[in-house]
Design a protein around this motif. Sequence first.
Motif, PDB file in Angstrom:
ATOM      1  N   ARG A  64      21.677  19.804 -29.169  1.00 40.92           N
ATOM      2  CA  ARG A  64      22.844  21.084 -29.154  1.00 40.92           C
ATOM      3  C   ARG A  64      23.493  21.069 -30.605  1.00 40.92           C
ATOM      4  O   ARG A  64      23.771  22.194 -30.747  1.00 40.92           O
ATOM      5  N   ARG A 120      20.216  10.852 -25.177  1.00 39.71           N
ATOM      6  CA  ARG A 120      21.192  11.305 -25.053  1.00 39.71           C
ATOM      7  C   ARG A 120      21.781  11.464 -26.745  1.00 39.71           C
ATOM      8  O   ARG A 120      22.068  12.518 -26.980  1.00 39.71           O
ATOM      9  N   ASP A 121      21.387  10.638 -27.955  1.00 41.91           N
ATOM     10  CA  ASP A 121      21.469  11.629 -29.532  1.00 41.91           C
ATOM     11  C   ASP A 121      20.697  12.737 -29.995  1.00 41.91           C
ATOM     12  O   ASP A 121      21.210  13.484 -30.078  1.00 41.91           O
ATOM     13  N   ASN A 166      22.372  15.277 -28.366  1.00 44.83           N
ATOM     14  CA  ASN A 166      23.124  15.573 -28.957  1.00 44.83           C
ATOM     15  C   ASN A 166      22.474  16.574 -30.188  1.00 44.83           C
ATOM     16  O   ASN A 166      23.515  17.587 -30.355  1.00 44.83           O
ATOM     17  N   GLU A 168      32.428  17.717 -38.323  1.00 41.56           N
ATOM     18  CA  GLU A 168      31.353  18.005 -38.053  1.00 41.56           C
ATOM     19  C   GLU A 168      31.177  19.562 -38.312  1.00 41.56           C
ATOM     20  O   GLU A 168      32.086  20.392 -39.108  1.00 41.56           O
ATOM     21  N   GLY A 216      18.492  14.773 -23.232  1.00 35.12           N
ATOM     22  CA  GLY A 216      18.946  14.488 -22.288  1.00 35.12           C
ATOM     23  C   GLY A 216      19.161  13.388 -20.767  1.00 35.12           C
ATOM     24  O   GLY A 216      19.913  12.591 -20.059  1.00 35.12           O
TER      25      GLY A 216
END
Length: 457
Positions: free
Chosen positions: A235, A228-229, A232, A405, A205
Amino acid sequence: MRSLTVKLTLAFLVVGVTGALLVAVFINRRIQSAFDRFLLTREEQAMISALLEYYQFNGSWEGIDNALLRRPRMMMQGMGGMMRTMEATWARFTLVDAERRVLFSISAGEPSGSLIPASELNRAVELSVNNQTVGWVILNAKRRALIADTPEAVFLRGVNQAALVSAVIASLLALALGGFLAYGLTRSLRELTHATEEIARGNYGKEVAVRSNDELGTLAQAFNKMSRDLANAVRLRRQMTADIAHELRSPLTVLSGYAEALSEGKLKGNPEIYNVLHQETRQLSRLIDDLRLLSLADAGELSLLIQPTDIPTLLNQIITRHSVTAQQKQIDLQAVVSPGLPKYPLDPDRIAQVLDNLILNAFRYTPAGGWIRLSAEISPPGGLRLKVQDNGSGIAEDDLPFIFERFYRADKARHSNQESGLGLAIARSIVEAHGGKITAQSQPGKGTTFTIDLPPT
């Protein structure tokens, strides 16, 4: 030399010095040429004035040859005090009268009294007195070296020194400006390098400042999006790992408990216990199969058996397969197909799997007395559109963006319904493998609509 800043600074310096030297040389040549032309033009005008004064004073050219040979300095007194003989300035000097006969010539090869061709006069200067032509002067100047310490030499020396000083100043400015620009250009690269090293150490990040709108700015924006991707994705991977562990723990705990009790003789085997063990084993097998399908989809290796499929027949088969469950739950399950729908190339088993998941999901949230509609029609671009609609409890607005998701639960008790939590994720993977898109619209208390848009063939 590994520093990009140093390389760019030296490159700017070389370009600046080269440009300054070229400009200095060019200016010097131009000034020298213009100055020579100025001097020669001034001397030419002074010579013509002296010749005209001689003619006006004597009324003719008589004796001009003796005057030019014996008293050249006197003839040149109108040249602003520049004491040079005509021989030092002119490689060729010929004086011609009105009849084109040579009166006087220096290093020209025309003897006095000879007749000059009319074509030679095209490059001659006409001498006229009282608007009458009294002769011509043919001049052919040659460049000469200036005498030291004369005003002309001092002027040109000053110009050359100014050009040299300008070149030095331009080189220093190029060095300073080059260093500043190189530092600015490489600053973003240094920040990107540092951020990349942070990500390599596991600090996902990490982002960098976007300092411009050029290629470096675009690179910084792309890096930030990638970071960011990646954060994510990490995560989600960690969450999925925890969810998988949770999903596996529940049936394994049941199996382990029953197996331990049976092995220690605390329980005696009976059909009810065996049925529980069978159901938990099936749950484990179903979860493993779902995870395997998703891993194949992620790797782009999900195999599809594409064939022309009759859509009404496919939907009727699905309705038939779920009709018993619909009757038990007192839910009206129907298929609505647009007339004249042509065959569409798809994998019927995989699409049936998607529709089965959506119908089973609708069963869970549609109360008795409700309805579920399975429909098919031609989409506006010419593709195929499939819909699964119900009038059940719907999906909360906060949950709607995340329902596809993996392991996401709008209903936190959903695992108690023997569901792996991967049904909608699997549906999206299969639809995207067909080149299509699946979306959901819902209003709490009014029902949900899942739409599958497959591309035109």
